[in-house]
Design a protein around this motif. Structure first.
Motif, mmCIF file in Angstrom:
data_model
loop_
_atom_site.group_PDB
_atom_site.id
_atom_site.type_symbol
_atom_site.label_atom_id
_atom_site.label_comp_id
_atom_site.label_asym_id
_atom_site.label_seq_id
_atom_site.Cartn_x
_atom_site.Cartn_y
_atom_site.Cartn_z
ATOM 1 N N PRO A 29 12.556 111.019 54.701
ATOM 2 C CA PRO A 29 11.756 110.215 55.802
ATOM 3 C C PRO A 29 11.783 108.954 54.833
ATOM 4 O O PRO A 29 11.966 108.819 53.328
ATOM 5 C CB PRO A 29 10.636 110.698 55.581
ATOM 6 C CG PRO A 29 10.477 111.741 54.523
ATOM 7 C CD PRO A 29 11.922 112.285 54.452
ATOM 8 N N GLY A 30 11.550 107.823 55.428
ATOM 9 C CA GLY A 30 11.528 106.507 54.688
ATOM 10 C C GLY A 30 10.445 105.715 55.440
ATOM 11 O O GLY A 30 9.513 106.125 56.175
ATOM 12 N N LEU A 31 10.379 104.364 54.868
ATOM 13 C CA LEU A 31 9.223 103.334 55.652
ATOM 14 C C LEU A 31 9.936 102.547 56.742
ATOM 15 O O LEU A 31 10.944 101.974 56.266
ATOM 16 C CB LEU A 31 8.635 102.874 54.473
ATOM 17 C CG LEU A 31 7.680 103.816 53.450
ATOM 18 C CD1 LEU A 31 7.030 102.837 52.154
ATOM 19 C CD2 LEU A 31 6.639 104.563 54.186
ATOM 20 N N CYS A 35 5.548 99.615 57.217
ATOM 21 C CA CYS A 35 5.139 100.531 56.182
ATOM 22 C C CYS A 35 4.770 101.809 56.701
ATOM 23 O O CYS A 35 3.836 102.705 56.003
ATOM 24 C CB CYS A 35 4.091 99.903 55.029
ATOM 25 S SG CYS A 35 4.647 98.595 54.556
ATOM 26 N N GLN A 36 5.131 102.284 57.853
ATOM 27 C CA GLN A 36 4.943 103.731 58.433
ATOM 28 C C GLN A 36 6.141 104.616 58.238
ATOM 29 O O GLN A 36 7.143 104.286 58.314
ATOM 30 C CB GLN A 36 4.784 103.430 59.945
ATOM 31 C CG GLN A 36 3.651 102.580 60.605
ATOM 32 C CD GLN A 36 2.363 102.906 60.089
ATOM 33 O OE1 GLN A 36 2.073 104.381 59.885
ATOM 34 N NE2 GLN A 36 1.470 102.230 59.659
ATOM 35 N N THR A 37 5.835 105.680 57.875
ATOM 36 C CA THR A 37 6.760 106.717 57.617
ATOM 37 C C THR A 37 7.555 107.385 58.555
ATOM 38 O O THR A 37 6.837 107.628 59.792
ATOM 39 C CB THR A 37 6.189 108.099 56.831
ATOM 40 O OG1 THR A 37 5.466 107.754 55.788
ATOM 41 C CG2 THR A 37 7.037 109.171 56.443
ATOM 42 N N ARG A 40 14.929 108.329 58.547
ATOM 43 C CA ARG A 40 15.685 107.310 58.097
ATOM 44 C C ARG A 40 17.144 107.256 59.216
ATOM 45 O O ARG A 40 17.267 108.303 59.665
ATOM 46 C CB ARG A 40 16.247 107.501 56.757
ATOM 47 C CG ARG A 40 15.479 107.589 55.704
ATOM 48 C CD ARG A 40 16.297 107.296 54.280
ATOM 49 N NE ARG A 40 15.318 107.364 53.320
ATOM 50 C CZ ARG A 40 15.699 107.196 51.824
ATOM 51 N NH1 ARG A 40 17.062 106.801 51.629
ATOM 52 N NH2 ARG A 40 14.916 106.825 50.773
ATOM 53 N N TYR A 152 15.426 101.369 51.922
ATOM 54 C CA TYR A 152 14.252 101.915 52.047
ATOM 55 C C TYR A 152 13.608 101.909 50.743
ATOM 56 O O TYR A 152 12.530 102.006 50.536
ATOM 57 C CB TYR A 152 14.380 103.473 52.530
ATOM 58 C CG TYR A 152 14.968 103.705 53.900
ATOM 59 C CD1 TYR A 152 14.231 103.475 54.837
ATOM 60 C CD2 TYR A 152 16.395 103.793 53.913
ATOM 61 C CE1 TYR A 152 14.531 103.571 56.134
ATOM 62 C CE2 TYR A 152 16.829 103.781 55.379
ATOM 63 C CZ TYR A 152 16.070 103.727 56.362
ATOM 64 O OH TYR A 152 16.313 103.946 57.573
ATOM 65 N N ALA A 156 10.222 100.264 50.039
ATOM 66 C CA ALA A 156 8.922 100.903 49.440
ATOM 67 C C ALA A 156 8.110 100.102 48.374
ATOM 68 O O ALA A 156 7.018 100.187 48.318
ATOM 69 C CB ALA A 156 9.339 102.281 48.751
#
Length: 238
Positions: A29-31, A35-37, A40, A152, A156
């Protein structure tokens, strides 16, 4: 005509052969830009899908490869490559084979560059810097590295330095309890003097007997005085 006769085999192979071996790996997973998870979006290295010799491969093998590439392009929203492959699939075998050998990578590179540019929308400082550096490189490897990892990592960092919005609490209106009726102090009754105004209670009991006795005695004394005075007058006249 040979590829039309093998249409059933072509469709079967297109579904049985994995279109994107690299995509089979579970992406971490990424943002996102907010800035929500999120999961990807993995971009496939289409070059790894070409496992056949395009000069010696059969028409069926070429068409299977073309369908694999178009499937990956659709999943990654690559409009130029998707449209170009579909156009060649509708053409001749020679046109399709020549496109896969010479022009497919060019269309794919343009799509990747556009995808990198799209990430600049609402980008933070780190994302913008890495994206601009990637675009200056103008290479497929640089595009893929940025879209699958660099974006990503930079995002972050931007999310860590982004100020956290402090929620403002609006106090609710204070409800004051207003009594519906105002209590009044108890009224002390006052006793009116006998015979006065104000409707006092009549005097009874022992006080009444005393007043009557005194009144009777006064009347008796008054009567005796009248009789004695009358007798003296009578004697004086005689």
């Amino acid at each position: 005509m040979r590829w039309k006769m093998s249409a059933g085999v072509l469709v079967a192979l297109a579904f049985l052969i994995p279109a994107a071996p690299a995509a089979a790996q579970a992406a971490q997973p990424g943002l996102d830009a907010a800035c929500q998870t999120v999961e990807r979006k993995a971009y496939t290295d289409i070059r790894k899908l070409v496992t056949i010799d395009l000069d010696t491969a059969t028409d069926v093998e070429v068409r299977v490869l073309a369908n694999q590439i178009m499937s990956a392009a659709k999943a990654e929203t690559l409009p130029i490559l998707t449209g170009a492959v579909q156009e060649r699939l509708d053409g001749t075998e020679d046109e399709l084979r020549a496109f896969l050998k010479e022009d497919a990578q060019k269309a794919w590179s343009v799509d990747l560059r556009v995808s990198v540019t799209r990430t600049l929308t609402d980008a933070g400082t780190n994302v913008e810097a890495v994206a601009q550096e990637t675009l200056r490189g103008e290479g497929i490897d640089a595009y893929l590295t940025y879209l699958n990892d660099g974006l990503y990592s930079a995002r972050a960092l931007d999310c860590k330095t982004r100020p956290t919005a402090t929620p403002t609490v609006t106090p609710s209106a204070t409800t004051s309890a207003t009594p519906t009726s105002t209590p009044t102090a108890p009224t002390t009754p006052t006793t009116a003097a006998p015979g006065g105004e104000g409707g006092g209670l009549p005097v009874t009991g022992a006080d009444t007997g005393t007043v009557a006795a005194i009144g009777g005695a006064l009347l008796l004394l008054g009567g005796l005085g009248y009789l004695i005075g009358r007798r003296r007058r009578s004697r004086f006249v005689a």
